[in-house]
Design a protein around this motif. Structure first.
Motif, PDB file in Angstrom:
ATOM      1  N   PRO A   6       0.834  -1.210   0.000  1.00 61.22           N
ATOM      2  CA  PRO A   6       0.000   0.000   0.000  1.00 61.22           C
ATOM      3  C   PRO A   6       0.863   1.252   0.000  1.00 61.22           C
ATOM      4  N   ARG A   7       0.347   2.309  -0.593  1.00 59.09           N
ATOM      5  CA  ARG A   7       1.033   3.592  -0.555  1.00 59.09           C
ATOM      6  C   ARG A   7       1.048   4.114   0.871  1.00 59.09           C
ATOM      7  N   ASN A   8       2.043   4.962   1.163  1.00 60.52           N
ATOM      8  CA  ASN A   8       2.165   5.479   2.517  1.00 60.52           C
ATOM      9  C   ASN A   8       2.489   6.967   2.505  1.00 60.52           C
ATOM     10  N   GLY A   9       2.822   7.499   3.676  1.00 62.67           N
ATOM     11  CA  GLY A   9       3.128   8.919   3.759  1.00 62.67           C
ATOM     12  C   GLY A   9       4.297   9.327   2.898  1.00 62.67           C
ATOM     13  N   GLY A  10       5.297   8.455   2.793  1.00 65.19           N
ATOM     14  CA  GLY A  10       6.437   8.760   1.928  1.00 65.19           C
ATOM     15  C   GLY A  10       6.022   8.941   0.483  1.00 65.19           C
ATOM     16  N   ASP A  11       5.082   8.111   0.015  1.00 60.58           N
ATOM     17  CA  ASP A  11       4.588   8.259  -1.356  1.00 60.58           C
ATOM     18  C   ASP A  11       3.866   9.583  -1.538  1.00 60.58           C
ATOM     19  N   LEU A  12       3.135  10.017  -0.538  1.00 60.20           N
ATOM     20  CA  LEU A  12       2.452  11.310  -0.639  1.00 60.20           C
ATOM     21  C   LEU A  12       3.456  12.449  -0.783  1.00 60.20           C
ATOM     22  N   VAL A  13       4.615  12.317  -0.131  1.00 60.88           N
ATOM     23  CA  VAL A  13       5.649  13.353  -0.269  1.00 60.88           C
ATOM     24  C   VAL A  13       6.153  13.398  -1.703  1.00 60.88           C
ATOM     25  N   THR A  14       6.564  12.259  -2.242  1.00 61.38           N
ATOM     26  CA  THR A  14       7.138  12.256  -3.591  1.00 61.38           C
ATOM     27  C   THR A  14       6.090  12.629  -4.636  1.00 61.38           C
ATOM     28  N   GLU A  15       4.854  12.179  -4.454  1.00 59.87           N
ATOM     29  CA  GLU A  15       3.793  12.539  -5.403  1.00 59.87           C
ATOM     30  C   GLU A  15       3.521  14.035  -5.371  1.00 59.87           C
ATOM     31  N   THR A  16       3.510  14.613  -4.177  1.00 57.59           N
ATOM     32  CA  THR A  16       3.232  16.049  -4.063  1.00 57.59           C
ATOM     33  C   THR A  16       4.366  16.857  -4.665  1.00 57.59           C
ATOM     34  N   LEU A  17       5.605  16.484  -4.383  1.00 58.33           N
ATOM     35  CA  LEU A  17       6.733  17.207  -4.962  1.00 58.33           C
ATOM     36  C   LEU A  17       6.694  17.156  -6.483  1.00 58.33           C
ATOM     37  N   THR A  18       6.382  16.002  -7.030  1.00 59.73           N
ATOM     38  CA  THR A  18       6.297  15.868  -8.485  1.00 59.73           C
ATOM     39  C   THR A  18       5.178  16.735  -9.051  1.00 59.73           C
ATOM     40  N   ALA A  19       4.028  16.713  -8.380  1.00 62.06           N
ATOM     41  CA  ALA A  19       2.891  17.515  -8.846  1.00 62.06           C
ATOM     42  C   ALA A  19       3.183  19.014  -8.758  1.00 62.06           C
ATOM     43  N   LEU A  20       4.029  19.409  -7.808  1.00 60.78           N
ATOM     44  CA  LEU A  20       4.399  20.819  -7.673  1.00 60.78           C
ATOM     45  C   LEU A  20       5.434  21.248  -8.696  1.00 60.78           C
TER      46      LEU A  20
END
Length: 543
Positions: A6-20
């Motif tokens: 499952p995705r976790n908090g670390g994935d949310l960091v990398t996904e958000t940075l990429t989206a930014l």
């Protein structure tokens, strides 16, 4: 996602940075941050450059942020790792570099007076960052990560730009999340537009001025205000001097360019004589005010994004606003003047008097050295300078041409040049020059491994004078002799070679050729120049 983890908090960091919009991040892994670094495996679009010491990773993020003008992520671990970035972030704060620090934290149970005894534990980690970041946020649940990072990103980018901190506990990075993949985040900060009545009043003063002059600081460069400044200066027929942090704010060889000899009393006197002086993107700090000897005789109009710097050092009509937006507004409002050859002659006269003073100081070797370095570097290549004597020369005398010049003069710490250049080289735009003394080089020598591992296109010029050359000069001038400034140092050529980095021992006669060859070869290289570089007498008047 089938049988995958499952995705976790670390994935949310990398996904958000990429989206930014982040394409590269810098840092070093650590125990509490492993959830974040594991997530990087699943984020191939986010390149990670791993340094060897956290302060150098922060300098690398700073260099990347300055060259691109973009917010740059810095990923570090809790406690010692985070604290090692503080001196570097002081430089980023002083120089307006938008670095987004993402630090891990101890588990939530230890925050706010809970359990104690965690590895790397600090009573209040974010408090240590209060003086070197614009903001600091602690995330306590994974669902907070996208919004917290997006807000921090906008804060870092907003004028005046600067570093920010987001800290995320170890268990938050590791905990599974039901938040869908992050795509919808806003990276754009609100523009800092000047108030209309202030612009109107400044335009009136400039139109009525007989001898308007401009002092352009780093805020012009950071905001992308060069085109608007050129338009305004030509409309007003106003000479322009630039601070050390704003050397690319105005064309170096333009007839109205006073260049950057702002430590010289000839330039200072000319600025003081303006009936209206427009200071834009500078707080008129120690270096920009010729060590607080600057005393304008006319009106001062100061444009500054940092509200606390308005009128902090000199009384002025203070305009709180982004430099580029304010310059553009002024350029639209002022009345254009006919080209005045007398103004260009005044500017040429000031520069001639500066040159004459230098001729009398027996510094031909230093001037030849700087000219050799300039000739070796391609016109559009950036350079990054440590706190070394040759950098002091470059602050005043270096023509940036189509490249950028960056140095550690914001806070004045050692060890900036090479790691910052590595961060700039991570853009892949071509060769980058780093310049250090032998003392400053030892602060970042471990980053030769980073340069080789990531094959970063940086040529590092090390000027070896056997010690802390600037401190030697200062102590000899103040006390008659220097103490504890002489250093045992390695064989830099052999040491670089041990990292697999090509290295050359050069001389003042060969440095231009050797630098040019090193810069033309892709990947890292080192050029070592044994030479004592003397300082010029900056504020002395000699007719």
């Amino acid at each position: 996602m089938g049988g995958s983890a499952p995705r976790n908090g670390g994935d949310l960091v990398t996904e958000t940075l990429t989206a930014l919009g982040a394409g590269v991040a810098f840092g070093i892994p650590g125990q509490h941050a492993l959830g974040l670094f594991d997530a990087l495996r699943r984020a191939p679009e986010l390149r990670f450059v791993s340094s060897r010491v956290e302060n150098n990773a922060a300098f690398a993020a700073d260099g990347h942020a300055r060259l691109t003008g973009e917010v740059t992520p810095l990923l570090v671990s809790t406690g010692p790792g985070a604290l090692l970035t503080l001196a570097s972030l002081q430089e980023s704060r002083a120089a307006g570099a938008p670095v987004l620090v993402i630090s891990s934290q101890i588990p939530r149970a230890g925050l706010g007076g809970g359990r104690h005894g965690y590895l790397h534990e600090l009573p209040e980690q974010s408090a240590s960052f209060a003086n070197v970041t614009k903001s600091a946020v602690t995330v306590r649940h994974a669902s907070q990560i996208p919004s917290a990072l997006a807000e921090a990103w906008r804060t870092a980018a907003a004028a005046p730009a600067g570093p920010v901190l987001v800290e995320i506990p170890q268990d938050v990075l590791l905990e599974p999340t039901v938040v869908p993949p992050v795509t919808d985040v806003d990276a754009m900060p609100a523009p800092l537009a000047p108030r209309a009545e202030m612009v109107d009043e400044a335009a009136r003063l400039l139109d009525e001025a007989r001898r308007p002059v401009v002092l352009a600081g780093g805020g012009v460069s950071r905001s992308g205000g060069q085109k608007a400044l050129l338009e305004l200066a030509e409309a007003l027929q106003a000479p322009v001097a630039t601070t050390f942090g704003g050397k690319d704010a105005f064309p170096w060889e333009h007839p109205l360019s006073l260049q950057s000899w702002i430590e010289d009393r000839h330039t200072t006197d000319y600025l003081e004589g303006a009936d209206v002086l427009l200071v834009v993107g500078s707080g008129l700090g120690e270096l920009s005010s010729n060590y607080h000897t600057f005393a304008p005789k006319g009106r001062v109009v100061q444009v500054e994004a940092d509200l606390g710097k308005l009128e902090a050092n000199v009384p002025a009509l203070g305009i709180h606003g982004d430099a580029a937006l304010t310059l553009a507004a002024l350029a639209e409002r002022v009345s254009p003047r006919d080209r005045n050859p007398e103004v260009a002659a005044e500017v040429a006269g000031v520069k001639a008097r500066v040159a004459k003073r230098l001729v009398g100081q027996d510094l031909a070797a230093e001037q030849t050295l700087l000219a050799s370095v300039r000739a070796a570097l391609p016109d559009d290549a950036p350079s990054f300078w440590d706190m070394t004597v040759l950098a002091y020369w470059a602050w005043s005398a270096w023509d940036p041409r189509d490249g950028q010049m960056h140095s550690a003069q914001g806070s004045g710490g050692l060890g900036y040049g090479f790691p910052a250049a590595l961060g700039a080289a991570a853009t892949g735009r071509g060769p980058v020059l780093a310049v250090s003394g032998d003392g400053g080089a030892m602060y970042s020598i471990a980053e030769l491994a980073t340069a080789r591992q990531h094959d970063l296109d940086v040529t590092w010029l090390i000027v070896d004078d056997g010690g802390y050359g600037i401190l030697r000069e200062y102590m000899q001038g103040a006390f008659g002799e220097a103490t504890h400034t002489e250093l045992t140092r390695p064989d830099f050529v052999a040491l670089a070679a041990s990292f697999g980095v090509p290295a050359t021992l050069t001389s003042p006669e060969r440095v231009e050729e050797d630098l040019a060859v090193a810069l033309s070869e892709p990947g890292p290289s080192v050029v070592v120049l044994p030479m004592h570089v003397g300082l010029f007498a900056a504020t002395h008047l000699d007719g």
